[in-house]
Design a protein around this motif. Structure first.
Motif, short mmCIF file in Angstrom:
data_model
loop_
_atom_site.label_atom_id
_atom_site.label_comp_id
_atom_site.label_asym_id
_atom_site.label_seq_id
_atom_site.Cartn_x
_atom_site.Cartn_y
_atom_site.Cartn_z
N ILE A 218 43.50 -36.47 -104.56
CA ILE A 218 42.72 -37.45 -105.31
C ILE A 218 41.46 -37.78 -104.53
O ILE A 218 41.37 -37.54 -103.32
N ASN A 219 40.46 -38.34 -105.23
CA ASN A 219 39.19 -38.63 -104.57
C ASN A 219 39.10 -40.10 -104.16
O ASN A 219 39.99 -40.92 -104.45
N GLU A 220 38.01 -40.45 -103.51
CA GLU A 220 37.84 -41.81 -102.97
C GLU A 220 37.83 -42.86 -104.07
O GLU A 220 38.39 -43.95 -103.91
N GLU A 221 37.21 -42.54 -105.19
CA GLU A 221 37.18 -43.48 -106.31
C GLU A 221 38.59 -43.76 -106.82
O GLU A 221 38.94 -44.91 -107.12
N GLU A 222 39.40 -42.73 -106.88
CA GLU A 222 40.78 -42.89 -107.36
C GLU A 222 41.61 -43.68 -106.36
O GLU A 222 42.51 -44.45 -106.76
N VAL A 223 41.33 -43.53 -105.08
CA VAL A 223 42.00 -44.35 -104.07
C VAL A 223 41.72 -45.82 -104.36
O VAL A 223 42.63 -46.67 -104.31
#
Length: 264
Positions: A218-223
């Protein structure tokens, strides 16, 4: 009638639509009084006496209480993790312990072992860590020195993207490392949440909640979306109710269709 149905369908869609990432979500354990997988059928089995605690939203029996390595969650044998993956979980540490696990998927200690730890320290005062061990001589790992505070809910995300390993703590990148190995597509038989496959049976003494496994990085935004997940205590029950309502509507629609056919 049609307008009411449209409104209800829109309401159902809003409840079922992701407030958190759902793409690639392969397992989800909210621990709302049980150890069931809310995505599939890979349900957890409590080892020892199942114990639950109050979650970060104040919901009783809303998280799992891991007492030690005699009291964790056993998961069924499966491939579980290979290639890119992400694990998101909330933890509330009750006591600093040596090498406490959030998850441990393997065929034994250091045998195709994929693990995420609350602390990578023999004294219990290290920070979160993750690693993959194909064997005792073939290992890639990342570990932090930022100890998690006691009796406080923390959000941990472990991400494996190619040979890169990254750990986020409370929506902040704690650190990353480029390793030499990636988890292989291998059937694993010793799979645990809150339990260890190490010979010393490393104890975890923490509350664990909302454990999610993704079969991708997953990417930073999803984190951030996971970290800022709203209180879905009510939403879970409302979603279940909405699904039941949808089933009723489908029956009504089928009944109406039959009536129309009979009238015709």
């Amino acid at each position: 009638m049609e307008k009411r149905l449209l409104i209800l369908f829109l309401g159902i869609n809003s409840l079922l639509s992701a407030q958190v990432p759902t793409a690639g979500l392969s397992a989800y354990y909210p621990f709302n009084g049980n150890t069931n997988d809310y995505v599939g059928t890979r349900h957890g089995v409590p080892v020892g006496t199942a114990q639950y605690g109050t979650d970060r939203f104040g919901m009783a029996n809303g998280c799992y209480d891991v007492v030690d390595n005699t009291n964790y969650i056993d998961l069924p044998a499966d491939t579980w993790i290979y290639g890119d993956y992400s694990v998101s979980a909330w933890v509330k540490v009750k006591q600093q312990m040596p090498f406490p696990r959030v998850y441990d998927f393997s065929n034994g200690y250091m045998v195709n072992n994929v693990a995420g730890e609350i602390s990578h320290s023999g004294s219990g005062h290290g920070g979160p860590a993750m690693g993959y061990s194909a064997s005792s001589s073939s290992e890639s790992s990342y570990f932090s020195f930022n100890t998690l505070s006691l009796n406080t809910w923390h959000h941990l995300v472990f991400i494996s993207n190619g040979t890169q390993m990254s750990v986020y703590v409370d929506n902040v990148l704690d650190g990353m490392v480029i390793g030499n190995h990636i988890p292989e597509n291998i059937y694993r038989t010793q799979n645990k949440i809150g339990g260890s496959n190490a010979p010393l049976n490393d104890d975890t003494k923490a509350f664990i909640d909302d454990f999610r496994l993704y079969d991708r990085a997953i990417n930073e935004e999803e984190v951030g979306e996971l970290f800022n997940e709203p209180n879905i205590t009510t939403g879970v029950h409302e979603t279940e109710k909405a699904i039941a309502d949808l089933a009723c509507i489908q029956i009504l629609l089928q009944t109406n269709c039959r009536l129309i056919l009979l009238r015709a």
